[in-house]
Design a protein around this motif. Structure first.
Motif: not given
Length: 521
Positions: A86-89, A423-436
């Motif tokens: 889910g987009a929220g979690p 909304p942000p953080h809904t497209f993540k094909p490369f992972g997320t954050g510092l470890r993307a």
């Protein structure tokens, strides 16, 4: 040390939650785990193995996700896995102040070969930050512009090969050829090496060994930890042989570089010679090997899948292919060798790529663990060290974000206006954050360039009988996908031969390929 202790308390050796006899859900770091739905027909000891497709665990989990909702759990033998889409979690899990990368499941199973490389390192391992800080400049704008010519040269070898297949009346093996392309690209740009992939009838042994290790790592996911040594001895022996071959190949590559006195400032030079800008530290020899393996594997496996899926959708949607092709013609004009800056102007081609990555992100999941005790999505308490797996293909299909037609291929989902309003953080094909993914700009430039070159040169003809089947080996790639090609014609005349990229060695696209390394390198 505290972080290591917490991981030991809540997880087993592969990163899966430890389920001791008579376990309580709080021991997993999820005090209210029982509130999270799971598949029906759960069996004692075996868990949710009824009807499981162990060869396609991601697609299997997507099926359960549709039935169980945005947060659900599965137990495979003694491994309980909480999955989120889910987009929220998922946005909550992307909060770097509360969550960090969790190395578990198949990623942890790769540590025997990749160790503390960038992709497989635990957050508390110091070599991750050292390698990251040393290698980030290798993906700067100036560095990327330097790679552009080599990317064009390798693309020229691909079109040479496709021209030969076309002349012989054969279809082309898209996933196989994209794997050759992306392996050669990362090998040449990052390490000054040529595997000679396009001169081989079969995949290079490095690719065969890589697929073997990825497949074995995924296979271990479905086996209880204590039973892993009981896997067929032949499979374990093959995996050991595959890892040994990968190590030998990389060791030879590094030895050649050391013996030559250095390259041209590529990634391998940085690994061998660059000191950390603040501490003066350098990467150790074992860590250099692990980083090279990480880049060779991750640097081509995911990009080859992204290109293959994009070509599948372009072939199935000739109207979209024609719109993308018109953009390439308009931006590149009559040039035979597009410049670095011209690739960034191909905005519609990039949308095609992004939409392909939305539907089939080739790295299909990433795990996040709580830095401290917290609450996920305002409703699920988590203890420090508890983790969840973000199921990216389902996050990218959340109808609350992408609409009721989320299964439909539509590049206009990535117009600037659509991106701004999502909304942000809904497209993540490369992972997320510092470890993307550290190489995401490299991959996007390479893939956009190659798609444009192929659209400019060929018409793509889909087999009407083909139905997309997705192979999983930790990454995703279309299975047995072939295309029939025809040389493209512009209105009223054939496209000029110089519409293909010039070769880096100055030869014409059909003048043959440079010499390549031997079988074992």
């Amino acid at each position: 040390m505290a972080e290591t202790t917490q991981r030991s308390r809540t997880t087993d050796a592969t990163g899966g939650p430890r389920l001791p006899k008579g376990f309580r859900s709080a021991e997993l770091g999820w005090p209210e785990l029982d509130r999270i739905p799971h598949p029906p027909r759960r069996l004692p000891l075996l868990g949710d193995v009824v009807g499981v497709d162990r060869h396609r665990p991601i697609q299997d989990s997507m099926r359960f996700a549709r039935a169980l909702g945005p947060i659900f759990r599965r137990r495979i033998f003694n491994k309980e896995i909480v999955m989120v889409w889910g987009a929220g979690p998922a946005a909550d899990l992307a909060d770097e102040s509360r969550f960090a990368k969790h190395v578990g499941l198949g990623v942890a199973n790769l540590r025997p070969i990749a160790g503390d490389g960038l992709f497989t390192a635990y957050d508390h391992e110091p070599n991750w930050q050292l390698a990251h800080d040393v290698l980030v400049p290798g993906f700067s704008r100036d560095a990327m512009e330097g790679y552009h010519g080599m990317m064009l040269a390798v693309a020229g070898r691909l079109t040479d090969h496709w021209d030969r297949e076309l002349a012989a009346g054969r279809t082309v093996n898209v996933p196989g050829d994209m794997t050759k392309l992306t392996l050669e690209t990362i090998a040449r740009t990052g390490f000054g090496h040529d595997f000679g992939s396009f001169e081989r009838d079969r995949p290079h042994p490095f690719v065969t060994a890589m697929i073997g290790t990825l497949s074995y790592a995924q296979r271990l996911n479905a086996v209880p930890g204590p039973l892993a040594p009981l896997l067929p001895r032949g499979a374990a022996r093959r995996n050991a042989a595959d890892m040994a071959f990968l190590n030998r190949t990389v060791d030879r590559l590094v030895e050649e570089r050391r013996g030559s006195g250095g390259g041209e400032g590529d990634l391998l030079d940085r690994m061998l010679d660059t000191e950390h800008p603040s501490t003066g530290e350098r990467l150790s020899a074992p860590n250099v090997r692990r980083q090279v393996i990480t880049f060779l594997v991750a640097g081509h496996e995911t990009t080859s899948g992204a290109l293959s899926f994009a070509l599948y959708y372009l072939a199935r949607h000739p109207d979209i292919a024609e719109k993308a092709r018109a953009e390439v013609d308009g931006v590149w004009g009559d040039t035979g060798r597009p410049g670095y800056e011209q690739v960034a102007k191909l905005r519609y081609v990039r949308r095609v790529l992004d939409e392909s990555l939305r539907l089939w992100p080739t790295a299909p999941a990433f795990a996040r663990e709580a830095r401290e005790d917290t609450v996920l999505a305002g409703d699920h308490p988590l203890l420090r060290g508890a983790w969840a797996l973000v199921l990216t293909p389902m996050l990218h299909r959340d109808p609350a974000v992408w609409g009721d037609d989320a299964e439909t291929f539509d590049p206009d989902r990535f117009t600037p206006q659509a991106v701004r309003t999502r909304p942000p953080h809904t497209f993540k094909p490369f992972g997320t954050g510092l470890r993307a993914c550290i190489g995401r700009q490299f991959a996007l430039h390479e893939a956009t360039l190659v798609l444009a070159l192929l659209l400019r040169r060929y018409d793509l003809h889909a087999d009407p009988a083909y139905r997309l089947t997705v192979t999983e080996r930790l990454t995703l790639i279309p299975e047995d996908f072939r295309l029939r090609l025809s040389r493209r014609t512009a209105p009223g005349r054939p496209v000029e031969e110089d519409s293909a990229p010039e070769r880096e060695d100055g030869g014409s696209p059909g003048s043959g390929c440079p010499a390549h390394a031997g079988e074992g390198a």
